[in-house]
Write an enzyme that holds these catalytic residues in place. Structure first.
Site, PDB file in Angstrom:
ATOM      1  N   ASP A 110     -10.625   1.890  -3.363  1.00 59.46           N
ATOM      2  CA  ASP A 110     -11.239   1.662  -2.048  1.00 59.46           C
ATOM      3  C   ASP A 110     -12.753   1.764  -2.148  1.00 59.46           C
ATOM      4  OD1 ASP A 110      -8.922   1.194  -0.686  1.00 59.46           O
ATOM      5  OD2 ASP A 110      -8.815   3.145   0.292  1.00 59.46           O
ATOM      6  N   ASP A 144       0.830  -1.209   0.000  1.00 56.47           N
ATOM      7  CA  ASP A 144       0.000   0.000   0.000  1.00 56.47           C
ATOM      8  C   ASP A 144       0.862   1.255   0.000  1.00 56.47           C
ATOM      9  OD1 ASP A 144      -2.338   1.470   0.094  1.00 56.47           O
ATOM     10  OD2 ASP A 144      -3.174   0.367   1.789  1.00 56.47           O
TER      11      ASP A 144
HETATM   12  C1  GLA Z   1      -5.770   1.874   2.241  1.00 55.14           C
HETATM   13  C2  GLA Z   1      -6.145   0.702   1.365  1.00 55.14           C
HETATM   14  C3  GLA Z   1      -7.196  -0.124   2.076  1.00 55.14           C
HETATM   15  C4  GLA Z   1      -6.654  -0.605   3.391  1.00 55.14           C
HETATM   16  C5  GLA Z   1      -6.191   0.579   4.234  1.00 55.14           C
HETATM   17  C6  GLA Z   1      -5.451   0.128   5.465  1.00 55.14           C
HETATM   18  O1  GLA Z   1      -6.825   2.753   2.356  1.00 55.14           O
HETATM   19  O2  GLA Z   1      -6.570   1.123   0.119  1.00 55.14           O
HETATM   20  O3  GLA Z   1      -7.594  -1.219   1.274  1.00 55.14           O
HETATM   21  O4  GLA Z   1      -5.600  -1.498   3.167  1.00 55.14           O
HETATM   22  O5  GLA Z   1      -5.319   1.439   3.497  1.00 55.14           O
HETATM   23  O6  GLA Z   1      -5.019   1.178   6.242  1.00 55.14           O
END
Ligand code: GLA
Length: 729
Positions: free
Chosen positions: A550, A488
């Site tokens: 997301d 990420d």
């Molecule tokens: C980001 C990612 C999510 C999740 C969060 C965790 O927003 O896109 O899918 O992994 O971080 O903090």
């Protein structure tokens, strides 16, 4: 083979033809031609479009005289300061302070295959798949050379360009701008198609007229960003998904980028794609060389859909290095939206148990598993401290992984695989790493360090930071049998010590990706940046898939996934069904609709707390997983046809056809039920008219019937959907 809109036989023309001072790159359905102006030594564009055998008949104007002495000239590598008053592709500052360059043709070479770009992601191919023409220009006054490298993949009508600048002089120079692709289109009307968005709403299609003056977009986030994707298509005004001219440009780069389109007062349209000059300034000492990222351009004269399919094939076959690129992906469950930071080993294990009962094959532990002095209980702490939290997992990560790996996935002989979330390019102020190395975070002197999501960015340009990341992630992967990593990156860059550092960061990041993915080739690496903040061709060189957004609301996802597919293959999209009402939109859609939308992504999964699934859904999920697994091989490596766009219709639909043309899967959706209007007719594409196809294991129809007559569906409710399996008999 199915009529996919893609070429099926070798080009009769030679891929690269040089005739005196004229150059031609030929694909099955594309020609790209330019020549050297004998008077000026300038490189002049002649044609970029459908196949031609010689230069088109054109009224070549060298010099109009007066003010606009380059106004009608189509230039291959426009510089600044000699009378071309349009946006330049190159801007070099000399030690004396001036920025005038005078690049003139010097020589050329032809290379079989495609040499790699040092330290940068790039397309690749065998000698019989790609040929490279390198044209060398020289600024004779300053002893600077510019090598324009054009590689052609004839089967895919793709031309890839990058530029190498070498300082052969005795003074230092500074490159302030260097576009990877620059091309001038002849007088005419064009439209531009781009992918615009934001967090949870990435990659929406925007199409607009190319008007007089400058139009453009880009990123100055440090990364490719949610806002704009490093992709541009120019089209003719009448181009549709299946008709007309489309020129696509996709930058193989993850940093800040810039797309500039300029229609001159004389109606010549210039397109420039490259690194963003605001985040770039590269100082080059005598003897040094700089190589730009590459930009891929694909031409289609059968619409935007065929352009996309060529990009998809090119990226699957010639960009993504992972062994998983064409392999079906395990159905996964990620508990992030289910439990967020609220868990311990018992909870995680129970999520894994429930996942196994549903038939899931890969369980993913997301954020919150690490940090001891500062446990990661929320997003304020711990980034950089990549050790498992021993309060949550007293017996360590290895112990948990071993337990999970013993669980058998229902309905199969497989046991669960284990995946883990990391965010290695970041650092929390509240972390042991920051206490030890505050100087590793991006910063400018004593200036405040701008926080976002309570975190700072590590300066990955520094070799010691790169080595720290490589060692930390290697340590995790060596400590437990982990087969999937979600990498990420949850914020843009801040306080860069110099413009040069933005690109140096990218080179460092690519070095880290290259080392880790080579060292752990059996891991499925998934990119993520708060969803699709870094969904670009640079990332795909190393990571075969990216968490697309997301935003998991299925209606939003149709737009996001259709948009993303404009350039990136479905195999690269992570897509999960999540709980309702959706966390972000509050919308409730049926389980099957959510599942069917997610199945259009190559990596299908569930993003929820499996302990909280209703009994009704629990009964259906194993069958939906079975369906996803059945069609996944077709989605992963098939040709995608966007039959009906969600932007234009209440009934979006897409068809995937396997490479051998023997199988296909149709996705059809109804967004809202409208009384008496819910029986749309859907005509397929890309089948063989004379072949016979069995539809959903029942009736048999000819390809002609399915393409010309089509299906009429009966949809019953809001957010209704059908997945239809089609097989050649
Ligand atoms: C980001 C990612 C999510 C999740 C969060 C965790 O927003 O896109 O899918 O992994 O971080 O903090």
């Amino acid at each position: 083979m199915a009529a996919t809109g893609l070429p099926s036989r070798p080009s009769p023309r030679q891929a690269v033809v040089v005739d005196g001072l004229s150059f031609a790159l030929n694909g099955n359905n594309v020609s790209y031609r330019f020549h050297v102006d004998e008077e000026t030594g300038d490189l002049i564009g002649d044609h970029f479009g459908g196949s031609v055998d010689e230069n088109p008949i054109a009224h070549i104007i060298r010099n109009d005289g007066g003010w606009a002495n380059h106004a009608h000239v189509r230039r291959e590598f426009p510089d600044l300061g000699r009378g071309d008053f349009r946006t330049p592709a190159v801007h070099i500052k000399h030690e004396t302070g001036h920025t005038v360059c005078d690049f003139k043709y010097k020589s050329y070479t032809i290379v079989n295959g495609k040499p790699p770009l040092p330290g940068l992601p790039c397309t690749f191919g065998r000698n019989d798949e790609v040929t490279t023409l390198v044209v060398c220009l020289e600024d004779s006054y300053r002893s600077i050379t510019a090598e324009l490298s054009y590689s052609i993949y004839p089967q895919l009508d793709a031309i890839v360009r990058s530029v190498k600048i070498t300082n052969n002089g005795t003074d230092k120079i500074s490159i302030e701008k260097l576009a990877s692709f620059s091309v001038d289109f002849p007088y005419g009307d064009y439209e531009m198609l781009q992918l615009q968005g934001e967090w949870t709403r990435e990659c929406h299609r925007i199409r607009r007229k190319v008007d007089y003056g400058q139009q453009g977009f880009g990123s100055i986030n440090g990364y490719s960003s949610h806002y704009n994707n490093p992709f541009l298509a120019l089209t003719s005004p009448d181009t549709t998904e299946s008709y007309g001219h489309a020129w696509g440009f996709s930058l193989v780069y993850t940093g800040s980028f810039s797309v500039e389109v300029e229609k001159s007062p004389q109606g010549v349209t210039r397109a420039l794609v490259g690194m963003n000059p605001y985040h770039f300034s590269w100082s080059l000492a005598p003897g040094e060389t700089f190589v730009s990222p590459e930009c891929v351009s694909v031409f289609s004269n059968t619409g935007v859909g065929a352009m996309s399919r060529k990009f998809h094939r090119l990226y699957r076959q010639h960009l993504i290095k992972s062994q998983f690129v064409n392999k079906p992906r395990p159905v996964l469950l990620n508990g992030w939206e289910g439990v967020y930071f609220d868990f311990d080993e018992d909870i995680i294990y129970s999520l894994a148990e429930e996942s196994a009962k549903l038939g899931v094959k890969l369980f993913v532990l997301d954020d919150g598993w690490f940090g001891n002095k500062y446990p990661r209980h929320n997003d304020h702490t711990s980034l950089g401290d990549w050790q498992v939290n021993t309060t949550r997992f007293p017996k360590g990560l290895g112990h948990l992984v071993e337990r999970v790996k013993k669980l058998r996935a229902a309905g199969s002989d497989e046991t669960l695989q284990f995946g883990l979330w990391v965010e290695p390019e970041m650092i929390s102020k509240k972390s042991e790493l920051y206490e030890k190395h505050p100087e590793w975070a991006l910063h400018v002197g004593e200036n405040p360090r701008t926080e976002n999501r309570n975190q700072l960015v590590l300066n990955v340009a520094l070799p010691e930071v790169q080595d720290f990341i490589i060692d930390s992630i290697s340590g995790i992967l060596e400590s437990a049998p982990i087969t999937y990593i979600k990498w990420d990156n949850n914020r843009g860059m801040h306080e860069s010590p110099s413009p040069q550092n933005y690109h140096a960061y990218m080179l460092g990041m690519y070095r880290v990706f290259e080392k880790l993915t080579t060292k752990f080739p059996d891991v499925i690496w998934e990119g993520c940046a708060s969803g699709g903040g870094r969904f670009d061709a640079g990332i795909l060189q190393y990571f075969p898939q990216v968490w697309t957004s997301d935003g998991t609301d299925a209606l939003d996802r149709i737009h996001i996934q259709f948009g993303t597919s404009l350039v990136y293959p479905a195999s690269a999209m992570g897509a999960h069904l999540s709980a309702v009402p959706n966390e972000i939109t509050g919308r409730t859609t049926p389980l099957t609709f959510r599942a069917h939308v997610a199945m259009m992504g190559g990596s299908f999964g569930l993003e929820l707390d499996p302990r909280k699934i209703s009994e009704e859904d629990r009964v259906q999920i194993p069958d939906l997983i079975g369906l996803a697994e059945k069609i996944n091989p077709i989605v992963i490596s098939g040709d995608m046809h966007r039959l009906v766009l969600p932007d234009n219709s209440n009934f979006p639909a897409a068809l995937f056809i396997s490479q051998d043309g023997n199988q296909a899967v149709l996705f059809a959706f109804q967004i809202l039920r409208r009384q008496v209007h819910n029986f749309p007719t859907l005509r397929l594409e890309g089948l063989v008219p004379t072949a016979r196809y069995k539809v959903d294991g029942e009736n048999i129809y000819s390809g002609a019937t399915l393409m010309n007559g089509g299906f009429q569906f009966r949809f019953a409710r809001d957010y209704d959907s059908k997945v239809v399996f089609i097989e050649k008999v």
